[in-house]
Structure formats: C-alpha cells, structure tokens
Design a protein around this motif. Sequence first.
Motif, PDB file in Angstrom:
ATOM      1  N   ILE A  44      45.580  53.263  64.855  1.00  0.00           N
ATOM      2  CA  ILE A  44      45.414  53.081  63.414  1.00  0.00           C
ATOM      3  C   ILE A  44      46.637  52.317  62.919  1.00  0.00           C
ATOM      4  N   SER A  45      46.407  51.153  62.322  1.00  0.00           N
ATOM      5  CA  SER A  45      47.500  50.307  61.849  1.00  0.00           C
ATOM      6  C   SER A  45      47.256  49.879  60.413  1.00  0.00           C
ATOM      7  N   LYS A  46      48.351  49.672  59.709  1.00  0.00           N
ATOM      8  CA  LYS A  46      48.256  49.158  58.344  1.00  0.00           C
ATOM      9  C   LYS A  46      49.476  48.288  58.096  1.00  0.00           C
ATOM     10  N   GLU A  47      49.219  47.083  57.585  1.00  0.00           N
ATOM     11  CA  GLU A  47      50.287  46.128  57.289  1.00  0.00           C
ATOM     12  C   GLU A  47      51.201  45.935  58.491  1.00  0.00           C
ATOM     13  N   ASN A  48      50.582  45.697  59.657  1.00  0.00           N
ATOM     14  CA  ASN A  48      51.279  45.440  60.918  1.00  0.00           C
ATOM     15  C   ASN A  48      52.186  46.580  61.373  1.00  0.00           C
ATOM     16  N   LYS A  49      51.933  47.788  60.921  1.00  0.00           N
ATOM     17  CA  LYS A  49      52.702  48.956  61.341  1.00  0.00           C
ATOM     18  C   LYS A  49      51.755  49.944  61.998  1.00  0.00           C
ATOM     19  N   LYS A  50      52.085  50.351  63.255  1.00  0.00           N
ATOM     20  CA  LYS A  50      51.253  51.315  63.960  1.00  0.00           C
ATOM     21  C   LYS A  50      51.492  52.682  63.350  1.00  0.00           C
ATOM     22  N   LEU A  51      50.425  53.311  62.864  1.00  0.00           N
ATOM     23  CA  LEU A  51      50.539  54.589  62.186  1.00  0.00           C
ATOM     24  C   LEU A  51      50.208  55.757  63.105  1.00  0.00           C
ATOM     25  N   LYS A  52      49.244  55.565  63.978  1.00  0.00           N
ATOM     26  CA  LYS A  52      48.855  56.632  64.891  1.00  0.00           C
ATOM     27  C   LYS A  52      48.074  56.031  66.048  1.00  0.00           C
ATOM     28  N   SER A  53      48.280  56.570  67.233  1.00  0.00           N
ATOM     29  CA  SER A  53      47.503  56.185  68.406  1.00  0.00           C
ATOM     30  C   SER A  53      47.015  57.440  69.098  1.00  0.00           C
ATOM     31  N   ILE A  54      45.759  57.434  69.497  1.00  0.00           N
ATOM     32  CA  ILE A  54      45.175  58.604  70.131  1.00  0.00           C
ATOM     33  C   ILE A  54      44.340  58.154  71.323  1.00  0.00           C
ATOM     34  N   LYS A  55      44.492  58.871  72.410  1.00  0.00           N
ATOM     35  CA  LYS A  55      43.697  58.633  73.615  1.00  0.00           C
ATOM     36  C   LYS A  55      42.401  59.396  73.473  1.00  0.00           C
ATOM     37  N   PHE A  56      41.296  58.752  73.807  1.00  0.00           N
ATOM     38  CA  PHE A  56      40.012  59.444  73.792  1.00  0.00           C
ATOM     39  C   PHE A  56      39.145  58.955  74.939  1.00  0.00           C
ATOM     40  N   SER A  57      38.155  59.752  75.264  1.00  0.00           N
ATOM     41  CA  SER A  57      37.246  59.339  76.346  1.00  0.00           C
ATOM     42  C   SER A  57      35.834  59.168  75.799  1.00  0.00           C
ATOM     43  N   LYS A  58      35.150  58.204  76.371  1.00  0.00           N
ATOM     44  CA  LYS A  58      33.763  57.893  76.007  1.00  0.00           C
ATOM     45  C   LYS A  58      32.879  58.458  77.092  1.00  0.00           C
ATOM     46  N   LYS A  59      31.887  59.267  76.676  1.00  0.00           N
ATOM     47  CA  LYS A  59      30.933  59.864  77.642  1.00  0.00           C
ATOM     48  C   LYS A  59      30.030  58.791  78.227  1.00  0.00           C
TER      49      LYS A  59
END
Length: 157
Positions: A142-157
């Motif tokens: 999740i980014s806003k104005e070229n700043k990374k706000l949050k990153s989360i690892k997830f898996s796709k079934k």
Amino acid sequence: MNNTIIPVPANFRGYDQAQRDRFFGVLEIPVPFSLLNTNNQISVQLPDTGGHISSVALQVFNFSKNILSVNDYTFENDKVITVYPNPVDEELSLQSTSENILNATALIYTASGKLVQKQTIPNLNSKINVSNLTKGIYFIQISKENKKLKSIKFSKK
C-alpha cells in the motif's frame, strides 16, 4: 569481537603461497549478529610469528530480522490497515480506520518481485479482485505519494 573469543576457520580465500616471503589472503571469520554493537572492537591474534593484518572489513550477512520478509508499515496517524482473507481465493479485502488510505495505491507483486496488479483504493473498506492471479505467494504494498505505507505477504489459493 567485543571481548568475545570467536574461533577462526582454518580455510581462507587464495592458496598457501609457502614459497613466498609474503602472502596476502582473505580469512573470513563469521561473527554472530548478537555480538555486534554500534561501535565494535575487533582484534585478531595470529597463531604463528611474522603474520600481519593489512585490513579488516566488517560485512554483515545475518540480521536481527529476516530481510527477505516484508515489514509492516503504518500510516503516521493510522496504526491500522487490515488485509484479509489470507489465503485468498477471489477477493482481497482492505480495511482501515483512517481516511489516509483514500486514493492510496495497492500494488501486488509476485514473490520474485514482479508487479502483477495495481489498483487505487477508493474507500476505507475496499476489495481487490485477485481471481486472475495463479496459485502462489504474493505481496501487497500500500503506497501513497511515493511512500510505502504497508506491505503484507499473502497467498493465493
């Protein structure tokens, strides 16, 4: 290293140049991360006479955190961005308690770092269709104005 004795490996880069009066090789001494300080004291004792150390370089390969994982970042005033379900089948839900997430960008990357999907987050409770992704591990950033706000690892079934 910082008043802790560390055994020195017997192997070194280069080969034993016994026929030469002087020899330059590289001896790599693994140092546990837990022994490192902001200011480190390093001393090396050679078992034979006549040996010299021309330089010492400290290169860290083991870290206090796994650098391959993605850290969680939060908005300055937010503290909560939730991404669920994990694992996901069709739609990934994003939920936040702060309006700071509005018009942020959700970027989805493969485990190898290839950008595969991009979407603007229009409201506090948004959904991202991931049905087109193949089964595997992904990261949503999740980014806003070229700043990374949050990153989360997830898996796709």
